[in-house]
Design an enzyme around this catalytic site. Structure first.
Site, PDB file in Angstrom:
ATOM      1  N   THR A  97      -1.188   2.744  -3.211  1.00 54.48           N
ATOM      2  CA  THR A  97      -1.618   2.664  -1.838  1.00 54.48           C
ATOM      3  C   THR A  97      -1.282   4.106  -1.289  1.00 54.48           C
ATOM      4  O   THR A  97      -0.203   4.349  -1.013  1.00 54.48           O
ATOM      5  CB  THR A  97      -0.894   1.554  -1.229  1.00 54.48           C
ATOM      6  OG1 THR A  97      -1.164   0.567  -1.597  1.00 54.48           O
ATOM      7  CG2 THR A  97      -1.165   1.680   0.434  1.00 54.48           C
ATOM      8  N   LYS A 172      -7.282  -1.824   2.419  1.00 51.10           N
ATOM      9  CA  LYS A 172      -5.571  -2.010   2.071  1.00 51.10           C
ATOM     10  C   LYS A 172      -4.797  -2.171   3.304  1.00 51.10           C
ATOM     11  O   LYS A 172      -3.889  -2.734   3.557  1.00 51.10           O
ATOM     12  CB  LYS A 172      -5.074  -1.143   0.983  1.00 51.10           C
ATOM     13  CG  LYS A 172      -3.439  -1.383   0.925  1.00 51.10           C
ATOM     14  CD  LYS A 172      -3.212  -2.632   0.115  1.00 51.10           C
ATOM     15  CE  LYS A 172      -1.848  -2.920   0.018  1.00 51.10           C
ATOM     16  NZ  LYS A 172      -1.034  -2.207  -1.118  1.00 51.10           N
ATOM     17  N   LYS A 240       6.116   3.318   4.522  1.00 52.19           N
ATOM     18  CA  LYS A 240       5.166   4.198   3.777  1.00 52.19           C
ATOM     19  C   LYS A 240       3.772   3.839   4.065  1.00 52.19           C
ATOM     20  O   LYS A 240       3.003   4.508   4.651  1.00 52.19           O
ATOM     21  CB  LYS A 240       5.382   4.549   2.666  1.00 52.19           C
ATOM     22  CG  LYS A 240       4.321   5.593   1.991  1.00 52.19           C
ATOM     23  CD  LYS A 240       3.292   5.224   1.225  1.00 52.19           C
ATOM     24  CE  LYS A 240       3.393   4.208   0.044  1.00 52.19           C
ATOM     25  NZ  LYS A 240       2.194   4.086  -0.588  1.00 52.19           N
TER      26      LYS A 240
END
Length: 290
Positions: A97, A172, A240
């Site tokens: 990701t 995502k 993150k």
């Protein structure tokens, strides 16, 4: 059967690479900590390499699942990066990701060498990786995706191309935005039940059958009530990811007020020492508030 290199053996990559080897492919792994690569090879019968370039040399597909933008660049680019060992016509599939920006940067670098690049971030957590039941959201050229799909399906519950390079990463982001609000809502509901003197487990048994039900509720309510938060995807990694979402929203003009708020709530959890707790630990912040 294909020759496959797998770069990154964290809680996700380790079992994913294992599924590929078990399916009959010839897998060579690379990990920044060599001891983990050696352990994987001993356990699964594959090989390990000292550098991404060495792992990628002779591979038909190179898969990666590392930490962040900089980690991804480090295993793809440079003298010892995977691209240096990949031949024209091969395919790189990234399960990390990361930002859509770094995905497009690496897509261009791969394209210059006639190497395909598919961004394919995953959802489903450690359990999904171990059970081969991941959701994989992909971006990239149609032909590259068509070649890579049979490989990814080995550890996928669902695998879909959403558009050109970067579309997988953007999807995502949608996933993480939705999860953030769901976990906070579930945390508040369970916390309210506790404060109201209700049996939280009995409450959920009733409400999960209706509109309040979700994967988070079904799979995490018991451990949340039992104050257990060792179930994989960590708060540090969620922050993150949410940082990527918020930065991208700033660029494209999307309004994400709840996501921004929940990101700060996760920051509070980090201050409680919960950076490695799983994301359902938002409820601990509420309990700490009284």
């Amino acid at each position: 059967m294909a020759n496959i290199a797998f770069l990154g053996l964290g809680v996700m990559g380790y079992p994913m690479a294992g599924h590929l080897q078990a399916a009959g492919h010839s897998v060579t792994v690379y990990n920044r900590t060599t001891a983990k690569a050696e352990k994987w090879a001993a356990e699964h019968g594959g090989a390990f390499a000292a550098t991404p370039r060495e792992a990628a040399t002779g591979a038909d597909f190179v898969m990666s699942c590392v930490g962040n933008d900089d980690d991804l660049r480090s295993v793809v680019l440079g003298e010892n990066g995977a691209l240096a060992g990949m031949a024209a016509g091969t395919c790189f599939v990234d399960h990390t990701t990361v930002s859509a920006a770094v995905t497009r940067e690496l897509y261009a670098a791969a394209d210059a060498q006639q190497v395909s690049f598919v961004d394919a971030p995953v959802s489903g957590g450690q359990a999904g990786a171990e059970n081969g039941q991941l959701g994989i959201m992909c971006g990239g050229d149609e032909g590259a995706y068509a070649r890579a799909e049979p490989i990814m399906e080995i550890y996928a519950k669902v695998c879909k191309r959403l558009g050109e390079s970067g579309a997988g990463q953007l999807t995502k982001m949608v996933n993480q935005i939705c999860i953030a609000g769901l976990v906070q809502g579930l945390s508040e509901g369970l916390h309210f039940a506790e404060k109201a003197g209700l049996d939280g487990k009995a409450v959920v048994e009733v409400i999960q059958a209706g509109a309040a039900g979700s994967w988070q509720m079904s799979n995490r309510y018991e451990t949340m009530l039992d104050d257990e938060f060792n179930h994989g995807f960590a708060v540090d990694w969620m922050r993150k990811d949410l940082g990527i979402c918020l930065q991208t929203a700033n660029e494209n003009g999307a309004s994400l007020p709840v996501t921004a708020l929940v990101d700060q709530f996760y920051k509070d959890v980090q201050k409680q020492g919960g950076g490695r707790w799983d994301t359902s630990s938002l409820i601990k912040r509420l309990r700490a508030m009284g």
